[in-house]
Scaffold this motif. Structure first.
Motif, mmCIF file in Angstrom:
data_model
loop_
_atom_site.group_PDB
_atom_site.id
_atom_site.type_symbol
_atom_site.label_atom_id
_atom_site.label_comp_id
_atom_site.label_asym_id
_atom_site.label_seq_id
_atom_site.Cartn_x
_atom_site.Cartn_y
_atom_site.Cartn_z
ATOM 1 N N HIS A 1 -43.530 2.259 48.807
ATOM 2 C CA HIS A 1 -44.062 1.067 49.470
ATOM 3 C C HIS A 1 -45.582 1.181 49.621
ATOM 4 N N MET A 2 -46.304 0.100 49.316
ATOM 5 C CA MET A 2 -47.765 0.073 49.462
ATOM 6 C C MET A 2 -48.127 -0.082 50.932
ATOM 7 N N LEU A 3 -48.961 0.840 51.408
ATOM 8 C CA LEU A 3 -49.370 0.807 52.805
ATOM 9 C C LEU A 3 -50.887 0.763 52.911
ATOM 10 N N PRO A 4 -51.430 0.172 53.981
ATOM 11 C CA PRO A 4 -52.876 0.179 54.196
ATOM 12 C C PRO A 4 -53.386 1.613 54.348
ATOM 13 N N LEU A 5 -54.613 1.857 53.929
ATOM 14 C CA LEU A 5 -55.169 3.204 54.015
ATOM 15 C C LEU A 5 -55.213 3.707 55.461
ATOM 16 N N SER A 6 -55.459 2.808 56.403
ATOM 17 C CA SER A 6 -55.530 3.219 57.808
ATOM 18 C C SER A 6 -54.181 3.731 58.295
ATOM 19 N N LEU A 7 -53.086 3.115 57.839
ATOM 20 C CA LEU A 7 -51.757 3.562 58.235
ATOM 21 C C LEU A 7 -51.397 4.855 57.525
ATOM 22 N N LEU A 8 -51.766 4.977 56.254
ATOM 23 C CA LEU A 8 -51.535 6.225 55.535
ATOM 24 C C LEU A 8 -52.299 7.377 56.168
ATOM 25 N N SER A 9 -53.508 7.075 56.643
ATOM 26 C CA SER A 9 -54.322 8.094 57.316
ATOM 27 C C SER A 9 -53.644 8.577 58.591
ATOM 28 N N LEU A 10 -53.074 7.634 59.346
ATOM 29 C CA LEU A 10 -52.350 8.007 60.562
ATOM 30 C C LEU A 10 -51.185 8.927 60.224
ATOM 31 N N VAL A 11 -50.417 8.568 59.220
ATOM 32 C CA VAL A 11 -49.249 9.364 58.834
ATOM 33 C C VAL A 11 -49.674 10.779 58.437
ATOM 34 N N LYS A 12 -50.711 10.865 57.600
ATOM 35 C CA LYS A 12 -51.169 12.162 57.116
ATOM 36 C C LYS A 12 -51.709 13.022 58.257
ATOM 37 N N CYS A 13 -52.514 12.451 59.106
ATOM 38 C CA CYS A 13 -53.095 13.204 60.227
ATOM 39 C C CYS A 13 -52.021 13.670 61.203
ATOM 40 N N ALA A 14 -51.052 12.801 61.487
ATOM 41 C CA ALA A 14 -49.985 13.157 62.431
ATOM 42 C C ALA A 14 -49.188 14.350 61.921
ATOM 43 N N HIS A 15 -48.881 14.350 60.622
ATOM 44 C CA HIS A 15 -48.102 15.456 60.056
ATOM 45 C C HIS A 15 -48.939 16.734 59.936
ATOM 46 N N THR A 16 -50.212 16.595 59.612
ATOM 47 C CA THR A 16 -51.071 17.759 59.393
ATOM 48 C C THR A 16 -51.444 18.458 60.695
ATOM 49 N N LEU A 17 -51.757 17.682 61.717
ATOM 50 C CA LEU A 17 -52.270 18.262 62.962
ATOM 51 C C LEU A 17 -51.170 18.748 63.901
ATOM 52 N N SER A 18 -49.995 18.197 63.798
ATOM 53 C CA SER A 18 -48.907 18.615 64.696
ATOM 54 C C SER A 18 -48.437 20.026 64.342
ATOM 55 N N ILE A 19 -48.122 20.802 65.366
ATOM 56 C CA ILE A 19 -47.540 22.126 65.148
ATOM 57 C C ILE A 19 -46.232 21.953 64.396
ATOM 58 N N SER A 20 -46.030 22.762 63.377
ATOM 59 C CA SER A 20 -44.827 22.639 62.558
ATOM 60 C C SER A 20 -43.560 22.717 63.405
ATOM 61 N N ARG A 21 -42.638 21.815 63.110
ATOM 62 C CA ARG A 21 -41.358 21.803 63.807
ATOM 63 C C ARG A 21 -40.243 22.372 62.929
ATOM 64 N N LYS A 22 -40.607 22.815 61.722
ATOM 65 C CA LYS A 22 -39.618 23.355 60.806
ATOM 66 C C LYS A 22 -39.165 24.733 61.268
ATOM 67 N N MET A 23 -37.877 24.876 61.441
ATOM 68 C CA MET A 23 -37.300 26.137 61.916
ATOM 69 C C MET A 23 -37.707 27.275 60.972
ATOM 70 N N ASN A 24 -38.370 28.306 61.514
ATOM 71 C CA ASN A 24 -38.807 29.410 60.663
ATOM 72 C C ASN A 24 -38.316 30.768 61.160
ATOM 73 N N TYR A 25 -37.224 30.734 61.910
ATOM 74 C CA TYR A 25 -36.655 31.992 62.421
ATOM 75 C C TYR A 25 -35.176 32.026 62.071
ATOM 76 N N LYS A 26 -34.781 33.034 61.347
ATOM 77 C CA LYS A 26 -33.380 33.183 60.977
ATOM 78 C C LYS A 26 -32.741 34.303 61.787
ATOM 79 N N THR A 27 -31.576 33.992 62.323
ATOM 80 C CA THR A 27 -30.865 35.009 63.094
ATOM 81 C C THR A 27 -30.525 36.191 62.201
ATOM 82 N N ARG A 28 -30.776 37.356 62.703
ATOM 83 C CA ARG A 28 -30.523 38.567 61.923
ATOM 84 C C ARG A 28 -29.081 39.024 62.081
ATOM 85 N N ILE A 29 -28.559 39.628 61.036
ATOM 86 C CA ILE A 29 -27.206 40.174 61.099
ATOM 87 C C ILE A 29 -27.304 41.598 61.633
#
Length: 443
Positions: free
Chosen positions: A68-96
């Motif tokens: 979908h074509m989006l305005p540059l200002s909205l794309l900028s918001l999306v990019k900045c929000a994802h880049t600046l936020s602390i990662s929420r991706k789980m990066n700890y695996k329970t050990r056996i």
């Protein structure tokens, strides 16, 4: 390990983003139709979003590219929000871990499921990972005891005591939960007794539970600690509101506290306008004059991953209920301005529910009689329910950035006092939306 200067720089950049879009964060969706919120969007956004399906917006929230074509200002918001936020991706695996040197309960194969009883699936996920982090941090800190605040039914404490061989004390404000926790402790020991000798049973570390409602740091200095607990770690699995900041302050001010592991919760309940501040905590953030409104802190507690996934799957019909409530709000305000934000009955949406039936059920506690013409006028609002979904989604896009400010402020508070601190996304955010653990240690 994050350097203090890096955390400061990240905070400033994220704060700039949040300031730019305060107008969006501060929208109260209940007033969507009353305040004509859709028309307040930039014209280019309005035009572009009009033709966007919620599925596409779900993809956008997830960070994936869309056609979908989006305005540059909205794309900028999306990019900045994802880049600046602390990662929420789980990066700890329970050990056996097959061997627990000091735990007869954990080493006995017949007792391996003992800690699952009475624990819901979400809680199992959190407790298993939290317990591993706490045990790991306790070993690094050369500390054999922990205090669990908001201990509830004691599920986490039982794992730490009987499985990881730590001395534990739980502090809980509700006496009925404490009594039930003690019952569960005895129930676990009753089962363990069938498979362990009396000698081994005598070595088990039973959790200690006390009732206390914490309101000040002075109370923390006067806790009735057992003889086995002289130095300890502080832990909290979702301490609500100001309790998290209170524990962090105790960690800083008390030499007996060797480490802290806490997971945030209920940011909207933080004290932000009066001392002692729940936000901001660090001197650096205070000097920046950072402010977070109630609505921005409230949206930061919502689950962006689950929401985005439902949008992408087309499972958003249930969200009509938000448009129903906003349309009813407009009707009520036009009927009588004094009825603004009245506490109507909470109703779950069903595919068979009409707006008329919703109004009837929602107003049952208010005893407000609306004429048929007034209710009919709300149908036009409800026909634009997708606009409510789209605008809410844009606000949710910024939610991780707001949470990032809260987490970084807490990290900076610890770092300013010369102690180690890190933020780890340990839980699966689809299971536990507040998935970051703040880990602090005395060096």
């Amino acid at each position: 390990m994050v350097l203090q200067e890096d955390a400061q720089k990240k905070f400033e950049m994220t704060q700039d983003l949040v300031k730019i879009y305060e107008w969006l964060l501060n929208m109260y969706m209940l007033d969507f139709y009353v305040d004509h919120q859709w028309s307040t969007l930039p014209a280019s956004w309005n035009e572009s979003l009009q033709t966007m399906d919620p599925e596409d917006l779900g993809t956008l929230l997830s960070g994936a590219p869309i056609k979908h074509m989006l305005p540059l200002s909205l794309l900028s918001l999306v990019k900045c929000a994802h880049t600046l936020s602390i990662s929420r991706k789980m990066n700890y695996k329970t050990r056996i871990i097959e061997d627990f040197p000091h735990s007869e309960v954990a080493n006995n194969p017949k007792l391996k499921n003992l800690f699952l009883k009475h624990v819901k699936l979400k809680k199992r996920h959190e407790i298993n990972l939290m317990a591993e982090i706490v045990n790991e941090t306790a070993k690094l800190s050369n500390c054999g005891a922990v205090l669990d605040f908001g201990s509830g039914l004691g599920h986490l404490m039982r794992v730490l005591s009987y499985k990881y061989d730590l001395f534990t004390m739980g502090i809980e404000s509700q006496s009925q939960l404490t009594e039930q926790a003690r019952t569960f402790d005895l129930e676990l020991e009753y089962t363990a007794k069938k498979h362990l000798s009396e000698e081994l049973m005598s070595k088990l570390k039973r959790p200690t539970h006390i009732n206390l409602t914490l309101t000040s740091s002075e109370q923390l200095l006067q806790l009735p600690l057992t003889a086995n607990i002289t130095e300890y770690g502080l832990i909290g699995l979702h301490p609500c509101g100001d309790l998290g900041p209170l524990l962090l302050k105790h960690f800083i001010n008390c030499e007996k506290v060797k480490f802290i592991c806490i997971v945030g919760c209920c940011y909207m309940k933080l004290s932000c306008d009066i001392e002692p501040y729940g936000y901001p905590m660090s001197e650096y953030v205070k000097n920046l004059g950072s402010k977070l409104t109630f609505t921005s802190r409230e949206i930061a507690c919502h689950a962006i991953e689950t929401y985005a996934e439902r949008l992408m799957k087309g499972e958003y019909e249930y969200l009509k209920i938000h448009a129903f409530r906003a349309a009813l709000e407009k009707i009520l305000v036009e009927h009588d301005p004094a009825l603004k934000h009245s506490p109507v009955r909470s109703i779950k949406h069903s595919n068979t529910m009409t707006f008329d039936s919703y109004c009837s059920a929602a107003l049952s506690r208010l005893h407000v009689c609306l004429c048929a013409e007034a209710v009919s006028a709300g149908h036009d609002c409800v026909s634009r329910w997708r606009h409510v979904v789209l605008l809410y989604s844009l606000r949710l896009l910024l939610a991780p950035a707001v949470e990032t400010l809260v987490l970084l402020d807490r990290m900076l508070y610890v770092l300013e006092h010369g102690l180690q601190c890190e933020i780890r996304p340990v839980f699966d955010p689809k299971i536990s939306p507040r998935n970051h653990i703040i880990i602090g240690r005395r060096i």
